[in-house]
Design a protein around this motif. Structure first.
Motif, short mmCIF file in Angstrom:
data_model
loop_
_atom_site.label_atom_id
_atom_site.label_comp_id
_atom_site.label_asym_id
_atom_site.label_seq_id
_atom_site.Cartn_x
_atom_site.Cartn_y
_atom_site.Cartn_z
N ASN A 292 -7.24 9.13 -0.01
CA ASN A 292 -7.00 9.72 -1.32
C ASN A 292 -5.51 9.59 -1.65
O ASN A 292 -4.73 9.06 -0.85
N ALA A 293 -5.12 10.08 -2.82
CA ALA A 293 -3.74 9.92 -3.26
C ALA A 293 -2.77 10.69 -2.38
O ALA A 293 -1.60 10.31 -2.26
N GLU A 294 -3.23 11.77 -1.75
CA GLU A 294 -2.34 12.55 -0.91
C GLU A 294 -2.07 11.87 0.42
O GLU A 294 -0.98 11.99 0.98
N THR A 295 -3.04 11.16 0.96
CA THR A 295 -2.83 10.49 2.25
C THR A 295 -2.17 9.13 2.10
O THR A 295 -1.44 8.69 3.00
N LEU A 296 -2.39 8.46 0.96
CA LEU A 296 -1.83 7.11 0.77
C LEU A 296 -0.62 7.09 -0.16
O LEU A 296 0.24 6.21 -0.03
N GLY A 297 -0.53 8.04 -1.09
CA GLY A 297 0.39 7.92 -2.21
C GLY A 297 -0.39 7.38 -3.40
O GLY A 297 -1.42 6.71 -3.25
N ASP A 298 0.10 7.65 -4.60
CA ASP A 298 -0.69 7.32 -5.78
C ASP A 298 -0.85 5.81 -6.01
O ASP A 298 -1.95 5.33 -6.31
N GLU A 299 0.22 5.04 -5.84
CA GLU A 299 0.13 3.61 -6.12
C GLU A 299 -0.79 2.88 -5.12
O GLU A 299 -1.68 2.13 -5.54
N PRO A 300 -0.63 3.07 -3.79
CA PRO A 300 -1.56 2.42 -2.87
C PRO A 300 -3.01 2.85 -3.11
O PRO A 300 -3.92 2.02 -3.00
N PHE A 301 -3.23 4.13 -3.42
CA PHE A 301 -4.60 4.57 -3.67
C PHE A 301 -5.16 3.90 -4.92
O PHE A 301 -6.35 3.57 -4.99
N GLN A 302 -4.30 3.67 -5.90
CA GLN A 302 -4.72 2.94 -7.10
C GLN A 302 -5.16 1.52 -6.74
O GLN A 302 -6.19 1.04 -7.20
N TYR A 303 -4.38 0.83 -5.87
CA TYR A 303 -4.78 -0.51 -5.41
C TYR A 303 -6.15 -0.45 -4.73
O TYR A 303 -7.01 -1.30 -4.94
N PHE A 304 -6.31 0.55 -3.88
CA PHE A 304 -7.54 0.68 -3.08
C PHE A 304 -8.76 0.86 -3.99
O PHE A 304 -9.81 0.26 -3.76
N LYS A 305 -8.62 1.66 -5.03
CA LYS A 305 -9.74 1.92 -5.92
C LYS A 305 -10.06 0.71 -6.80
O LYS A 305 -11.22 0.43 -7.09
#
Length: 339
Positions: free
Chosen positions: A92-105
């Motif tokens: 989630n955004a808390e474990t990855l940070g917002d930008e990496p989580f955006q890439y993941f999604k």
């Protein structure tokens, strides 16, 4: 430049000397850089924030992922975790940070990893059962413990690095001379109607013998959530909340804003507290909320999904897109053949 920053100029000289010495030691090989034999592309900038690294990384993902196994590696700015993490179903955004989580999604076929120690991050990626064929380093221009094979330097149209000063007088992380390490430069966030003459004038102003490209922000014609979409033309006409926690939100607001809209601004990469979520909900009764993609991944599941929408953006070259693409593909192909 405000008075306080002018008064801090002696510290800028000291900071500049420290970064110069560090770069000199790496340039001369006294301090060693780590490198690998697969293509590694670093995207970064000389000054802090707001140059459009996220849409540029996404552009590279779209360019490369159809033919290569791509991984992104970020430090995971403001994440609530430590060490190396490879995104999975629990991310989630808390474990990855917002930008990496955006890439993941957005890009489920690539690997998304975070690690403040980029060397360790690369080593961990290469230990995976499915090894990446290309690694994209997000915001790693100054991370000289790792030597990328190709460097893309970004500078914003309205905030060129040649007009800035070293911290704390300005916002430069290092001297303007650091730009010489780049393989090419992209001037981002240009007006879509920038003329060739304006572009030539910027090239002269930057004064550096490197390929220079120009890009603008391309907004989608729809806003999205997990359940539905709305046309931007419709959204512009209705009363709404516009919310952003990014470095330079003004263009986002200007693109969507109507006279009756309420604007809510937060700091870049802001983590929303429970009280802030309650405040947003109370202001948004019977209204939709439109936010940026980065903010959406942090707000998702905290606000009614039928109420919260995001506006996607892309990096779009004003000209010479084919030349840029071929430059990247040539580097990747040459590096791969030389392995």
């Amino acid at each position: 430049m405000n008075l306080l920053r002018k008064l801090l100029f002696p510290f800028a000289i000291l900071y500049g000397f420290i970064t110069f010495l560090r770069n000199y030691l790496y340039d001369k090989g006294i301090l060693k850089s780590y490198s690998v034999d697969i293509p590694v592309i670093a995207v970064g900038n000389l000054n802090f924030g707001g140059t459009g690294k996220t849409p540029q990384i996404e552009y590279l993902i779209r360019l490369l992922s159809p033919n290569y196994k791509v991984a992104t590696l970020s430090r995971g700015y403001k994440r609530k975790s430590e060490g190396f993490i490879l995104a999975d179903a629990n991310a989630n955004a808390e474990t990855l940070g917002d930008e990496p989580f955006q890439y993941f999604k957005k890009f489920p076929t690539i690997q998304v990893a975070v690690d403040a120690d980029r060397r360790n991050g690369i080593e961990q990626l290469l230990k995976q059962k499915t090894k990446p064929e290309i690694i994209l380093l997000d915001d790693a221009f100054q991370h000289r413990k790792v030597k990328a094979g190709f460097y893309i330097l970004l500078t914003a149209y309205d905030d060129l690095f040649c007009d800035d000063y070293i911290l704390p007088t300005g916002n430069l992380r290092e001297s303007r001379n650091g730009a010489k390490r780049a393989n090419l430069i992209i001037v981002t966030k240009c007006p879509a109607n920038s003329t060739e003459l304006q572009q030539e004038n910027i090239k002269k102003k930057l004064g550096i013998d490197l390929p220079i490209f120009f890009s603008c922000v391309s907004y989608d014609d729809k806003v999205y959530n997990e359940e539905t979409t709305l046309a931007v033309s419709e959204v512009k006409l209705i009363q709404k909340i516009l919310l952003a926690g990014i470095a330079k939100p003004r263009p986002f607001f200007e693109f969507l804003q109507a006279d009756t809209d309420e604007i809510m601004t937060f700091s870049d990469h802001h983590h929303f507290s429970e009280s802030e979520i309650l405040s947003i909900k109370s202001r948004a009764i019977d209204k939709i909320i439109v936010t940026t993609e980065k903010d959406f991944v942090r707000l998702d599941a905290k606000i009614l999904r039928k109420q919260l929408f995001y506006l996607p953006i892309k990096s779009q070259f004003l000209s010479n897109q084919e030349t840029f693409d071929q430059t990247i593909l040539n580097y990747v192909g040459t590096c791969t053949r030389n392995r």
